[in-house]
Design an enzyme around this catalytic site. Structure first.
Site, PDB file in Angstrom:
ATOM      1  N   HIS A  79      -4.432  -3.607   5.931  1.00 51.30           N
ATOM      2  CA  HIS A  79      -4.155  -3.859   4.514  1.00 51.30           C
ATOM      3  C   HIS A  79      -5.468  -4.266   3.862  1.00 51.30           C
ATOM      4  CE1 HIS A  79      -2.725  -5.265   0.737  1.00 51.30           C
ATOM      5  NE2 HIS A  79      -3.202  -6.462   0.972  1.00 51.30           N
TER       6      HIS A  79
ATOM      7  N   ASP B  96       0.847  -1.198   0.000  1.00 54.61           N
ATOM      8  CA  ASP B  96       0.000   0.000   0.000  1.00 54.61           C
ATOM      9  C   ASP B  96       0.886   1.253   0.000  1.00 54.61           C
ATOM     10  OD1 ASP B  96      -2.760  -1.435   0.831  1.00 54.61           O
ATOM     11  OD2 ASP B  96      -1.116  -2.266   1.988  1.00 54.61           O
TER      12      ASP B  96
ATOM     13  N   ARG C 298       2.459   1.632  -3.422  1.00 56.35           N
ATOM     14  CA  ARG C 298       1.429   2.066  -4.381  1.00 56.35           C
ATOM     15  C   ARG C 298       1.146   3.559  -4.220  1.00 56.35           C
ATOM     16  NH1 ARG C 298      -2.607  -3.105  -3.238  1.00 56.35           N
ATOM     17  NH2 ARG C 298      -1.802  -4.444  -4.910  1.00 56.35           N
TER      18      ARG C 298
HETATM   19  P1  NAI Z   1      -1.260 -18.561  -4.318  1.00 52.12           P
HETATM   20  O1  NAI Z   1      -2.588 -19.200  -4.156  1.00 52.12           O
HETATM   21  O2  NAI Z   1      -0.622 -18.491  -5.660  1.00 52.12           O
HETATM   22  O3  NAI Z   1      -0.208 -19.283  -3.348  1.00 52.12           O
HETATM   23  C1  NAI Z   1      -0.480 -19.566  -2.025  1.00 52.12           C
HETATM   24  C2  NAI Z   1       0.258 -20.834  -1.668  1.00 52.12           C
HETATM   25  O4  NAI Z   1       0.138 -21.023  -0.263  1.00 52.12           O
HETATM   26  C3  NAI Z   1      -0.299 -22.069  -2.345  1.00 52.12           C
HETATM   27  O5  NAI Z   1       0.754 -22.745  -3.030  1.00 52.12           O
HETATM   28  C4  NAI Z   1      -0.840 -22.898  -1.178  1.00 52.12           C
HETATM   29  O6  NAI Z   1      -0.680 -24.288  -1.382  1.00 52.12           O
HETATM   30  C5  NAI Z   1      -0.001 -22.399  -0.032  1.00 52.12           C
HETATM   31  N1  NAI Z   1      -0.614 -22.580   1.287  1.00 52.12           N
HETATM   32  C6  NAI Z   1      -1.911 -22.480   1.641  1.00 52.12           C
HETATM   33  N2  NAI Z   1      -2.075 -22.764   2.927  1.00 52.12           N
HETATM   34  C7  NAI Z   1      -0.848 -23.030   3.423  1.00 52.12           C
HETATM   35  C8  NAI Z   1      -0.375 -23.414   4.701  1.00 52.12           C
HETATM   36  N3  NAI Z   1      -1.218 -23.583   5.722  1.00 52.12           N
HETATM   37  N4  NAI Z   1       0.952 -23.614   4.853  1.00 52.12           N
HETATM   38  C9  NAI Z   1       1.787 -23.469   3.821  1.00 52.12           C
HETATM   39  N5  NAI Z   1       1.396 -23.129   2.577  1.00 52.12           N
HETATM   40  C10 NAI Z   1       0.089 -22.910   2.388  1.00 52.12           C
HETATM   41  O7  NAI Z   1      -1.415 -17.117  -3.664  1.00 52.12           O
HETATM   42  P2  NAI Z   1      -0.443 -15.858  -3.808  1.00 52.12           P
HETATM   43  O8  NAI Z   1      -0.848 -15.054  -4.962  1.00 52.12           O
HETATM   44  O9  NAI Z   1       0.964 -16.310  -3.694  1.00 52.12           O
HETATM   45  O10 NAI Z   1      -0.867 -15.019  -2.509  1.00 52.12           O
HETATM   46  C11 NAI Z   1      -0.613 -15.515  -1.204  1.00 52.12           C
HETATM   47  C12 NAI Z   1      -1.347 -14.657  -0.175  1.00 52.12           C
HETATM   48  O11 NAI Z   1      -0.855 -13.323  -0.170  1.00 52.12           O
HETATM   49  C13 NAI Z   1      -2.853 -14.541  -0.406  1.00 52.12           C
HETATM   50  O12 NAI Z   1      -3.497 -14.673   0.854  1.00 52.12           O
HETATM   51  C14 NAI Z   1      -3.015 -13.136  -0.923  1.00 52.12           C
HETATM   52  O13 NAI Z   1      -4.306 -12.625  -0.634  1.00 52.12           O
HETATM   53  C15 NAI Z   1      -1.947 -12.424  -0.122  1.00 52.12           C
HETATM   54  N6  NAI Z   1      -1.524 -11.113  -0.635  1.00 52.12           N
HETATM   55  C16 NAI Z   1      -1.209 -10.141   0.288  1.00 52.12           C
HETATM   56  C17 NAI Z   1      -0.781  -8.889  -0.086  1.00 52.12           C
HETATM   57  C18 NAI Z   1      -0.440  -7.845   0.943  1.00 52.12           C
HETATM   58  O14 NAI Z   1      -0.149  -6.696   0.539  1.00 52.12           O
HETATM   59  N7  NAI Z   1      -0.449  -8.112   2.237  1.00 52.12           N
HETATM   60  C19 NAI Z   1      -0.658  -8.561  -1.510  1.00 52.12           C
HETATM   61  C20 NAI Z   1      -0.968  -9.634  -2.412  1.00 52.12           C
HETATM   62  C21 NAI Z   1      -1.385 -10.869  -1.964  1.00 52.12           C
END
Ligand code: NAI
Length: 327
Positions: free
Chosen positions: A189, A161, A164
């Site tokens: 966030h 944020d 951005r």
């Molecule tokens: P993704 O779905 O591509 O990858 C998430 C991975 O985490 C998957 O491979 C899944 O198998 C794994 N996973 C799920 N539960 C787990 C657990 N208990 N232990 C270990 N691994 C686990 O998602 P992506 O795009 O990588 O995003 C990840 C997270 O980050 C999402 O929750 C998304 O909303 C969040 N996010 C946060 C942002 C921020 O600014 N704080 C910005 C963008 C995304």
């Protein structure tokens, strides 16, 4: 040469993981003289573990001089062993028909287990960054599940944020993003975050005076920053990953190596600063030095800012209330 440090990353086979691990291994997070051992956690599911194997093969094929070891895990109790840095990226995304309460409960389950594991096996100085959404509340849950670790070691990612907001201000003023100082983002966030450039300067000059357009602030700037995640999903068909990974690198690097007086935004447990109730995981402007962050205090909060802060705080308190019975 320096002794390697241990960096745990959860959700390591996901899209943020793919944009993150190679940069950590190349030294962009902790410095070009700091060897790292990656401790990668994925769910036990065969597909996820296979994907993780593929990512590890690629990490090996980069032959990074600073990469002193790579481990694949399916259990947080082994993944977090002695870890110095933990980036908690993996979370349960909102599925079709899933209520907000279901989402909170699913993530509460993940982050209580991971908080307990950190409590049991991580370095006592572990620096924890929660990226997985809802990031502030997940960080709060992990912190509450780790009573033997200092609460200040748990943080949530507001840096995307912040970055951005900086980028929008650079575009509006026609100045370089690197010259922006004293930018703050308050709160959660989420689209309720309050990006606040009232104190920001570029080359010592006031950004607020330079822009001199309160209508732009309220009707363009704040909604653009707040809804940027949704705009990226609409455009890309996938949520922001490279920019999220970049923000995670920025957050950890600044925390570990310092900001030289520059303000950055971190989600951290309140100790009552600016009237935020204690323990709420809140985005604050901070500076970092010697591995510690410090809140920028004494900023005046005007009526509009207070209104914005109350709104994002109320959302956080609601989330916190929604998981209270699960802790
Ligand atoms: P993704 O779905 O591509 O990858 C998430 C991975 O985490 C998957 O491979 C899944 O198998 C794994 N996973 C799920 N539960 C787990 C657990 N208990 N232990 C270990 N691994 C686990 O998602 P992506 O795009 O990588 O995003 C990840 C997270 O980050 C999402 O929750 C998304 O909303 C969040 N996010 C946060 C942002 C921020 O600014 N704080 C910005 C963008 C995304």
């Amino acid at each position: 040469s320096k002794k390697p440090v241990r960096v745990a990353v959860t959700g390591a086979a996901g899209q943020i993981g793919y944009a993150l691990l190679f940069r950590i291994a190349s030294g962009e997070m902790l410095g070009k003289d700091q060897p790292v051992i990656l401790q990668l956690l994925e769910i036990p599911d065969e597909k996820a573990q296979n994907a993780l194997k593929g990512v590890i093969m690629e990490l090996e094929d980069c032959a990074f001089p600073l990469l002193a070891g790579i481990e694949a895990h399916s259990d947080p109790m082994t993944a977090f062993k002695d870890t110095d840095f933990a980036l908690l990226v993996g979370a349960r995304p909102r599925g079709p028909g899933m209520e907000r309460s279901d989402l909170l409960a699913a993530n509460a389950q993940i982050f209580t287990v991971q908080g307990k594991a950190l409590n049991a096996v991580a370095s006592r100085n572990v620096k924890v960054l929660v990226v997985g959404n809802p990031a502030n509340t997940n960080a709060y849950i992990a912190m509450k599940s780790a009573p033997d670790l200092p609460a200040k070691n748990f943080t949530a990612m507001l840096r995307l944020d912040h970055n951005r907001a900086a980028s929008q201000i650079a575009a509006k003023t026609g100045k370089a993003v690197a010259d922006i100082e004293k930018l703050a983002v308050w709160g959660n966030h989420s689209p309720t975050m309050y990006a606040d450039y009232r104190y920001a300067t570029i080359g010592g000059q006031s950004v607020k005076a330079m822009i001199n357009d309160e209508q732009w602030n309220r009707e363009v700037f704040l909604p653009t920053v707040g809804k940027r995640g949704a705009a990226i999903i609409a455009a890309r068909g996938l949520s922001s990953a490279a920019s999220a990974a970049n923000a995670a690198i920025d957050h950890m690097r600044d925390w570990a190596l310092g900001t030289n007086g520059k303000w950055v935004t971190m989600g951290i447990p309140s100790k009552g600063e600016y009237g935020i109730p204690a323990e709420v995981m809140f985005g604050y402007p901070v500076t970092c030095e010697n591995g510690e962050y410090k809140i920028v205090e004494g900023l005046e909060i005007d009526a509009f800012s207070q209104e914005c802060i109350n709104k994002t705080l109320n959302e956080l308190l609601e989330e916190q209330n929604g998981v209270k019975h699960l802790l």
